[in-house]
Design an enzyme around this catalytic site. Sequence first.
Site, PDB file in Angstrom:
ATOM      1  N   GLN A  65       0.834  -1.207   0.000  1.00 32.22           N
ATOM      2  CA  GLN A  65       0.000   0.000   0.000  1.00 32.22           C
ATOM      3  C   GLN A  65       0.869   1.257   0.000  1.00 32.22           C
ATOM      4  O   GLN A  65       0.549   2.242  -0.663  1.00 32.22           O
ATOM      5  CB  GLN A  65      -0.930  -0.024   1.229  1.00 32.22           C
ATOM      6  CG  GLN A  65      -2.032   1.015   1.197  1.00 32.22           C
ATOM      7  CD  GLN A  65      -3.062   0.760   0.095  1.00 32.22           C
ATOM      8  OE1 GLN A  65      -3.160  -0.341  -0.447  1.00 32.22           O
ATOM      9  NE2 GLN A  65      -3.805   1.786  -0.277  1.00 32.22           N
TER      10      GLN A  65
ATOM     11  N   GLY B 246       0.897   2.058  -6.692  1.00 34.99           N
ATOM     12  CA  GLY B 246       0.927   1.385  -7.997  1.00 34.99           C
ATOM     13  C   GLY B 246       2.244   0.680  -8.255  1.00 34.99           C
ATOM     14  O   GLY B 246       2.274  -0.414  -8.839  1.00 34.99           O
TER      15      GLY B 246
ATOM     16  N   GLU C 101       2.059 -25.986   7.910  1.00 29.18           N
ATOM     17  CA  GLU C 101       2.433 -26.396   9.281  1.00 29.18           C
ATOM     18  C   GLU C 101       1.348 -25.978  10.289  1.00 29.18           C
ATOM     19  O   GLU C 101       1.625 -25.655  11.442  1.00 29.18           O
ATOM     20  CB  GLU C 101       3.825 -25.900   9.657  1.00 29.18           C
ATOM     21  CG  GLU C 101       4.863 -26.473   8.693  1.00 29.18           C
ATOM     22  CD  GLU C 101       6.222 -26.731   9.268  1.00 29.18           C
ATOM     23  OE1 GLU C 101       6.370 -26.788  10.496  1.00 29.18           O
ATOM     24  OE2 GLU C 101       7.162 -26.909   8.456  1.00 29.18           O
TER      25      GLU C 101
HETATM   26  N1  CAA Z   1       3.381 -32.856  21.200  1.00 27.92           N
HETATM   27  C1  CAA Z   1       3.245 -34.102  21.700  1.00 27.92           C
HETATM   28  N2  CAA Z   1       2.105 -34.829  21.580  1.00 27.92           N
HETATM   29  C2  CAA Z   1       1.073 -34.254  20.930  1.00 27.92           C
HETATM   30  C3  CAA Z   1       1.148 -32.961  20.383  1.00 27.92           C
HETATM   31  C4  CAA Z   1       2.362 -32.255  20.537  1.00 27.92           C
HETATM   32  N3  CAA Z   1       2.516 -31.018  20.042  1.00 27.92           N
HETATM   33  N4  CAA Z   1      -0.028 -32.669  19.800  1.00 27.92           N
HETATM   34  C5  CAA Z   1      -0.820 -33.735  19.970  1.00 27.92           C
HETATM   35  N5  CAA Z   1      -0.162 -34.694  20.665  1.00 27.92           N
HETATM   36  C6  CAA Z   1      -0.679 -36.006  21.076  1.00 27.92           C
HETATM   37  C7  CAA Z   1      -1.849 -35.833  22.026  1.00 27.92           C
HETATM   38  O1  CAA Z   1      -1.412 -35.701  23.363  1.00 27.92           O
HETATM   39  C8  CAA Z   1      -2.594 -37.116  21.796  1.00 27.92           C
HETATM   40  O2  CAA Z   1      -1.938 -38.156  22.510  1.00 27.92           O
HETATM   41  P1  CAA Z   1      -2.769 -39.251  23.396  1.00 27.92           P
HETATM   42  O3  CAA Z   1      -3.233 -40.239  22.386  1.00 27.92           O
HETATM   43  O4  CAA Z   1      -1.759 -39.764  24.324  1.00 27.92           O
HETATM   44  O5  CAA Z   1      -3.884 -38.492  24.039  1.00 27.92           O
HETATM   45  C9  CAA Z   1      -2.388 -37.396  20.316  1.00 27.92           C
HETATM   46  O6  CAA Z   1      -1.218 -36.672  19.944  1.00 27.92           O
HETATM   47  C10 CAA Z   1      -3.548 -36.931  19.466  1.00 27.92           C
HETATM   48  O7  CAA Z   1      -3.683 -35.537  19.669  1.00 27.92           O
HETATM   49  P2  CAA Z   1      -5.076 -34.794  19.605  1.00 27.92           P
HETATM   50  O8  CAA Z   1      -6.110 -35.578  20.350  1.00 27.92           O
HETATM   51  O9  CAA Z   1      -4.846 -33.375  20.004  1.00 27.92           O
HETATM   52  O10 CAA Z   1      -5.375 -34.917  18.029  1.00 27.92           O
HETATM   53  P3  CAA Z   1      -6.462 -34.217  17.131  1.00 27.92           P
HETATM   54  O11 CAA Z   1      -6.929 -35.197  16.133  1.00 27.92           O
HETATM   55  O12 CAA Z   1      -7.483 -33.513  17.970  1.00 27.92           O
HETATM   56  O13 CAA Z   1      -5.594 -33.130  16.281  1.00 27.92           O
HETATM   57  C11 CAA Z   1      -4.541 -31.038  15.814  1.00 27.92           C
HETATM   58  C12 CAA Z   1      -4.871 -32.131  16.837  1.00 27.92           C
HETATM   59  C13 CAA Z   1      -3.804 -29.986  16.628  1.00 27.92           C
HETATM   60  C14 CAA Z   1      -5.764 -30.420  15.190  1.00 27.92           C
HETATM   61  C15 CAA Z   1      -3.618 -31.639  14.723  1.00 27.92           C
HETATM   62  O14 CAA Z   1      -4.347 -32.500  13.879  1.00 27.92           O
HETATM   63  C16 CAA Z   1      -2.914 -30.585  13.879  1.00 27.92           C
HETATM   64  O15 CAA Z   1      -1.907 -30.021  14.301  1.00 27.92           O
HETATM   65  N6  CAA Z   1      -3.431 -30.327  12.651  1.00 27.92           N
HETATM   66  C17 CAA Z   1      -2.695 -29.485  11.701  1.00 27.92           C
HETATM   67  C18 CAA Z   1      -1.816 -30.354  10.834  1.00 27.92           C
HETATM   68  C19 CAA Z   1      -0.585 -29.659  10.368  1.00 27.92           C
HETATM   69  O16 CAA Z   1       0.009 -28.817  11.032  1.00 27.92           O
HETATM   70  N7  CAA Z   1      -0.125 -30.055   9.185  1.00 27.92           N
HETATM   71  C20 CAA Z   1       1.100 -29.535   8.656  1.00 27.92           C
HETATM   72  C21 CAA Z   1       1.553 -30.374   7.503  1.00 27.92           C
HETATM   73  S1  CAA Z   1       3.301 -30.332   7.320  1.00 27.92           S
HETATM   74  C22 CAA Z   1       3.682 -28.980   6.397  1.00 27.92           C
HETATM   75  O17 CAA Z   1       2.884 -28.111   6.173  1.00 27.92           O
HETATM   76  C23 CAA Z   1       5.108 -28.921   5.965  1.00 27.92           C
HETATM   77  C24 CAA Z   1       5.325 -28.231   4.672  1.00 27.92           C
HETATM   78  O18 CAA Z   1       5.353 -28.833   3.636  1.00 27.92           O
HETATM   79  C25 CAA Z   1       5.634 -26.780   4.651  1.00 27.92           C
END
Ligand code: CAA
Length: 397
Positions: free
Chosen positions: A336, A340, A363
């Site tokens: 901004q 232009g 991520e």
């Molecule tokens: N550290 C340690 N353990 C973790 C954790 C962490 N940060 N986050 C979750 N866990 C554990 C939980 O404690 C749980 O363990 P238990 O089975 O012992 O309870 C288990 O993992 C499952 O966790 P949730 O119940 O929290 O899982 P969820 O299904 O509710 O999902 C979420 C959580 C935060 C939504 C997760 O799915 C998420 O982060 N989603 C986003 C995905 C993402 O970031 N993708 C990036 C792709 S990579 C990329 O982009 C790279 C690139 O190319 C640039």
Amino acid sequence: MTFDLPEDLREARRHVRAFARAEIAPHAARRDEEGTFPRATLAEMGALGLLGVTTPERYGGAGLDMAAYVVFLEEIAAADASLATLMAVTNGLPQKMLLDHGSEAQKEAYLPPLASGRAFGAFCLSEPHAGSDAAALRTRAVRDGDGWRLRGTKAWVTGGGEADLYLVLAVTEPDAGARGVTAFLVPAGSDGLSFGAPERKLGQHAAVTTTVNLDDVPVDDADRLGRTGEGFVAAMASLDGGRIGIAAQSVGIARAAFHHALRYADERRAFGRRIREFQGVSFPLAEMATRIDAARLLTRRAAWAMDRGFRVTKEASMAKLHASETAGFVTDAALQILGGAGYTRDHPVERYVRDARVTRIYEGTSEIQKVVVARQLVRDLERGELDGPGPAEGGVE
Ligand code: CAA
């Protein structure tokens, strides 16, 4: 308490900044136009230790800490966001998971080529039906004799078709949810491994992104990374560090846009004055600088806490959320100020706008970072840790 960087880190930053300005920034616009994977530049970055910053020296890395990593990543991002993404992925995800969960044989085989930049490591978590809901994977790994066969499709893989090693998350126990996912190491050239065409993206064109198809890819059990069923938790833990990297990258892109806008506002004249003399320009500049400083402080605080062994799930998500939103705000405000001129390719600001946009998506989207922070707040509350010492207080003990 100190906000100083140690002298050795300042010195290292001078080297990385000089390299980024001389070797990376001058070619960023061309890389954006061509969209080709920058293998030669990655090799140069590897030779400088930038592709294995926190990997120990015995595995070919630089053996430094997260504090150094975020400082270096900011410099690379200010020069070319695509190279910062590639640096963040190979450092933060495959190498981190290998270090935390790999066997000694896996570390010795895979880390030295990755850390030196002779090889690139890709991270295959997301799928067409499982982006934010990362536990809803459909890629299956089934037992086949002593090994495994992997079948499924991975989406938006950075370095797809270019990487030498693919870290793949696949379901091994379909009814176990997040506890039924296992990590595997799949070398390029494996039977049944193929790639879609490079995605036609808004920005970050040199950080090539493709789908990765796994058509009954055979994987030895020796290439299973960590225990069966522990892949999802391991991936989430690695993403804690990964998100600190994206925060640093966002700070770097925002800084580049801010510096460009500040210089432009100092030179450009309108209505008989330099435009920086108008509050319509100086107030946005003040807000940009303030937000960038806050983002950098959150990023360094998260890195500091990780180096001291704190769990940084909340701090990493806070840094990533604030820094990526800042990159969006600052790049837009910079455009901004240029008006232009900013909308044309005569200036790099339109590229910064395009490159910054995805930092709010990959991520973990900004919305997912809020989910993570909110869950950690409840965890802190339940554990009575709201007022405890540690990173929640900004590192003051
Ligand atoms: N550290 C340690 N353990 C973790 C954790 C962490 N940060 N986050 C979750 N866990 C554990 C939980 O404690 C749980 O363990 P238990 O089975 O012992 O309870 C288990 O993992 C499952 O966790 P949730 O119940 O929290 O899982 P969820 O299904 O509710 O999902 C979420 C959580 C935060 C939504 C997760 O799915 C998420 O982060 N989603 C986003 C995905 C993402 O970031 N993708 C990036 C792709 S990579 C990329 O982009 C790279 C690139 O190319 C640039």
